[in-house]
Enzyme design. Structure first.
Site, PDB file in Angstrom:
ATOM      1  N   ASP A  29       0.838  -1.196   0.000  1.00  0.00           N
ATOM      2  CA  ASP A  29       0.000   0.000   0.000  1.00  0.00           C
ATOM      3  C   ASP A  29       0.877   1.251   0.000  1.00  0.00           C
ATOM      4  OD1 ASP A  29       0.811   0.617   2.630  1.00  0.00           O
ATOM      5  OD2 ASP A  29      -0.957  -0.288   3.525  1.00  0.00           O
ATOM      6  N   ALA A  30       0.218   2.402   0.034  1.00  0.00           N
ATOM      7  CA  ALA A  30       0.940   3.670  -0.095  1.00  0.00           C
ATOM      8  C   ALA A  30       1.914   3.909   1.061  1.00  0.00           C
ATOM      9  CB  ALA A  30      -0.055   4.831  -0.205  1.00  0.00           C
TER      10      ALA A  30
END
Lengths: 151, 151, 151, 151
Positions: A29-30
């Site tokens: 994820d980010a």
């Protein structure tokens, strides 16, 4: 095709099933790390492949299905893109309608995720069912052979 | 419960269906942007909710199901965590067994993703089926009412 | 750990990279088949592992990243739980800032999904960058060695 | 754009944050029900939107990020395609580096999934950080206003 890819479903090692899992972009994820819910999917892969090696195919269970009932897990350290994880699965007693498992994700031999999972076998109406005798027998055999060690 | 959340399934605007989609951690990858395959899921949400507003519930289609047959898409700009996207869906002719749609993801009114999607209605054996007359009628009615504009 | 799992990143076969991908519950949907967007993730695994075998690690690209720009794909047949897919990746010319690839998912040797993918190398600001010379050289070498056949 | 979609980030109700979540094909598996790991993503959406309504944007936390440390959850009943779930989030004390939350997914007002979640605020090096005072103040204010009830 299966024979062309030995090890694809993992193997038994020291009484546990071990499945290698590569971390791809889809798993991150980010924050730059593996998205927390992905570990649950990784563990489900481990359970599926452990059953597969024991000769139990989930797509051939007919009206029965394994479902997760309860889960307690710890996220110990982050894993990242390109990391190679090993998912270790250890089974408890498989006799009744419920089954306890210990699973962990190892990175370089060190645990980064740990879970205690309770699964149940249910029918289409969601009613708990006892494991078919044939399945129990395969588990017994694999435990006697030392492939699987009871928790 | 549905009445408590107006707009949850989007709405029609200028002849297109529009669904708001928030970008959460699960949608992003280690590159810090929305993972490319997520746009396909966002578009599928858009199609499902457009059908829902037209009175067509996919879980009530019985033995029939819509499947994606073909897809051509352009990834124009990245979207990021917390961004609010709008998924715009425009339908072509719904008469036969195949249906063409144009879909795009807008960020601040500008397209960041665009797709031409071909879907088909199939039965359990995977055979293509014509749309049930009732469904076609609903599409006709919504087009005549101006809710939906044909591509 | 990598040496313990040969074949985990696939291998080259007839000028293409081939990666085995097992279908797990996470990949399926209520239609009983592989969810359409999952094929994009499978293809991304294929591209990542092809690069890995060529000695290119995406997590070591620094400020550069490969992104998907364009995609055209056909969903030919459904795949199901427990199926073993093979993702085949064939590269076009790698010299410029854009790269064309042909990818397909095979089930029992028959294609069930086919995609033409255009990827680009970009920097943090999203600007297209030419491939670093070292990377191009590795591609050239692998093509001369016959591992990779140009489209 | 945000103003055009009121309720998109949920709302506070009886001291808890409530977020509506529609079940789409992407959330289901071949068992015909919501894939178990999806509930974790649903809960993460609930936490993110609760913070958003309190004025805390995760993408503006700079070098800090919330991560899940521990999770204990029960899967009570299955949810299916087209179901409309409500994710309820209740916060405990937000003063230190760790935060306990109770979350559940309701279907028709009845819980189908329940989780106790421990999250931590960390910096880029993974070191636990105390909540910035401004953030704590916002939590205090929202609790005093009755929006949020402490566990």
């Amino acid at each position: 095709v299966t024979e062309a890819w030995p090890g694809l479903s993992g193997r038994f090692r020291n009484g546990a099933h071990v499945l290698p899992v590569r971390v791809y972009y889809e798993d991150t994820d980010a924050g730059g790390v593996v998205y927390h819910a992905r570990y649950l999917a990784f563990c489900e892969r481990g359970r599926s492949d452990c059953l597969r090696l024991l000769g139990i195919s989930q797509s051939e269970l007919g009206d029965l299905a394994f479902v997760v009932r309860r889960l307690a897990c710890d996220f110990l350290k982050p894993a990242r893109l390109d990391d190679l994880l090993e998912i270790e699965t250890r089974f408890g007693d498989l006799a009744g309608a419920r089954l306890e498992l210990d699973q962990q994700a190892l990175l370089g031999g060190m645990p980064v995720f740990r879970a205690r999972v309770t699964i149940a076998l249910i029918d289409r109406q969601g009613r708990p069912k006892r494991l078919p005798q044939e399945m129990t027998a395969r588990f017994q055999a694999s435990m006697e052979s030392g492939f699987v060690t009871k928790l």
